[in-house]
Design an enzyme around this catalytic site. Structure first.
Site, PDB file in Angstrom:
ATOM      1  N   SER A  43       5.165  -5.982   5.463  1.00  0.00           N
ATOM      2  CA  SER A  43       4.859  -6.967   4.436  1.00  0.00           C
ATOM      3  C   SER A  43       4.676  -6.220   3.125  1.00  0.00           C
ATOM      4  CB  SER A  43       3.592  -7.742   4.805  1.00  0.00           C
ATOM      5  OG  SER A  43       3.433  -8.823   3.908  1.00  0.00           O
ATOM      6  N   GLU A  44       5.301  -6.741   2.067  1.00  0.00           N
ATOM      7  CA  GLU A  44       5.397  -5.993   0.800  1.00  0.00           C
ATOM      8  C   GLU A  44       4.035  -5.636   0.205  1.00  0.00           C
ATOM      9  OE1 GLU A  44       7.607  -8.867  -1.398  1.00  0.00           O
ATOM     10  OE2 GLU A  44       5.848  -9.938  -2.093  1.00  0.00           O
ATOM     11  N   ASN A  45       2.990  -6.386   0.561  1.00  0.00           N
ATOM     12  CA  ASN A  45       1.681  -6.116  -0.007  1.00  0.00           C
ATOM     13  C   ASN A  45       0.948  -4.981   0.702  1.00  0.00           C
ATOM     14  OD1 ASN A  45       1.614  -8.119   2.072  1.00  0.00           O
ATOM     15  ND2 ASN A  45      -0.529  -8.492   1.615  1.00  0.00           N
TER      16      ASN A  45
ATOM     17  N   SER B 107       5.015   0.918  -0.533  1.00  0.00           N
ATOM     18  CA  SER B 107       5.603  -0.245   0.121  1.00  0.00           C
ATOM     19  C   SER B 107       7.021  -0.503  -0.384  1.00  0.00           C
ATOM     20  CB  SER B 107       4.720  -1.468  -0.132  1.00  0.00           C
ATOM     21  OG  SER B 107       5.196  -2.559   0.603  1.00  0.00           O
TER      22      SER B 107
END
Lengths: 216, 221
Positions: free
Chosen positions: A52-54, A94
């Site tokens: 997940s990008e976060n 990320s």
């Protein structure tokens, strides 16, 4: 186009179909919205690590009510849990994973896909509406396999699969495969090539709902 | 050395009208809500806010927008469920918007913190977000030049901190906070718990050199 003649997959059926093509051992980014449901349908016995990008590798299922950690969310801002072997990291790491070719597959939604693999999924032509790009442009340039999961046509029956996109592009020539509620299509140098029709649909009807030629 | 500040108001006192302010957070996670509330009370206006989102509901960046303190937002994703104050100000032409792809936003901030003059990225090549930007072809692939993005101040949220400014984070509340602390000329950290002694060096994510002041704010939203 008379949409009542078509047998459209439900969102859950579509997610289950995409999940069949996620191999064991892969690192996968699921875009916000419908693609987040794919993980629920990956067949037993396959270990898939969700990014997940976060700042997470190893996104796990939704927590039971009352057990949410308010600082543990995914890119869709949903509360999540962690899978075994998970890791946290900051934003530039990320996006290095995304742009740097380390993620194997991304599953994204789309407004439009063109037969040359162009993707439009971040802005419409409505200039009064503030645009929001998020991480979509970074994903499509860096992840080698881009699966798009979308409705085959708009609510008014107009096609979303086109010879060329009319909405602002997210990336050029980036889409590998499109999963719609009517068909699965690969993007090859010559255009859209049919992989399969969803049950109950004939080729002519699906071609008529598509704004570009489907190769067989 | 002691970078601790006794309260939020003192921590945000140096922020002036027209300042550029990086604000950490992604969704509702890792946002320095205490510092933002103190900034609203402090009254600085005409701010340029650099953050991933543009606030939701009535708290955080939405509170700054509602109070009319924000002249410009630089972000990747302004439109989220509940981003009504951003949408109202944007539709009324009261706030300028620069949309930057999220990875490019993070890397522009990192470039500023790392003393680099920018970088070339394939992200956005050939799209509307690369219009007017310098491009280059490397090994047959198109890249866009992106300039560094620095700020006068950064407001960041951490889980633990010590008086040297060292920070550690909890779960996905890390996000943009470490890189923003690097890139601002004056970085202010709101920490859930100020450590009595020093943080364990192996646990430090943001070294204190990137942080100018630390203030405890025990509430975890």
């Amino acid at each position: 186009m008379n949409l009542t003649q078509l047998n459209m997959l439900s969102d859950a059926q579509l997610a289950a179909r995409v999940a069949q093509d996620i191999p064991d051992g892969s690192y996968v980014n699921l875009g916000i919205g419908k693609p987040t449901h794919v993980s629920a349908y990956v067949p037993e016995g396959r270990e898939v690590i969700y990014h997940s990008e976060n700042g997470i590798l190893g996104v796990g299922p939704t927590p039971p009510p009352g057990q949410e950690d308010l600082e543990l969310i995914d890119a869709s801002k949903r509360y999540i849990t962690l899978a075994p072997g998970a890791a946290f990291f900051e934003h530039t790491d990320s996006f290095a994973m995304m742009r740097g070719g380390h993620i194997d597959i991304a599953v994204l939604g789309a407004y439009q896909v063109a037969e040359n693999g162009d993707l439009a999924n971040w802005a419409t032509l409505d200039e009064t509406y503030p645009p929001a790009v998020g991480g979509a442009m970074d994903l499509v340039v860096g992840v080698p396999t881009i699966f798009v999961m979308m409705k085959h046509v708009n609510r008014d029956g107009t096609p979303k699969l086109l010879e060329r996109c009319t909405y602002p592009l997210t990336g050029l020539g980036v889409v590998s495969r499109v999963y719609t509620d009517l068909a699965v299509l690969d993007v090859v140098p010559q255009g859209f090539r049919l992989v399969e029709l969803t049950p109950g649909n004939g080729f002519e009807a699906v071609q008529a709902a598509t704004g570009a030629k489907i190769l067989t | 050395m002691d970078k601790t500040v006794t309260d939020l108001a003192k921590a945000v006192a140096p922020i002036t009208d027209g300042a550029s302010v990086m604000i950490g957070g992604f969704g509702s996670s890792g946002i320095p809500f205490g510092l933002i509330d103190a900034l609203v009370e402090q009254g600085a206006t005409g701010l340029t806010v650099i953050s991933n989102n543009a606030g939701a509901g009535e708290t955080g960046i939405a509170r700054l927008l509602r109070a009319g303190r924000v002249a410009k937002v630089i972000c990747s994703y302004p439109r989220t469920p509940g981003s009504i104050w951003f949408e109202r100000r944007y539709e009324a032409g009261e706030v300028a918007l620069e949309v930057v792809p999220q990875g490019t936003l993070a890397e522009r901030i990192r470039a500023a913190g790392a003393g680099l003059g920018g970088f070339l990225t394939p992200t956005a090549y050939g799209t509307k977000l690369a219009e007017g930007k310098e491009t280059r072809i490397i090994d047959g692939r198109g890249y866009v030049f992106e300039a560094p993005l620095c700020a006068d101040f950064a407001l960041v949220r951490a889980d633990h901190g010590d008086k040297w400014g060292n920070l550690s984070f909890h779960a996905t509340a890390r996000n943009f906070n470490p890189v923003m602390a690097m890139a601002a000329r004056h970085s202010i950290a709101e920490v859930r718990q100020l450590s009595e002694g020093a943080l364990e060096p192996e646990h430090v994510v943001t070294p204190g050199i990137f942080v100018q002041s630390v203030v405890e704010y025990r509430i975890r939203p």
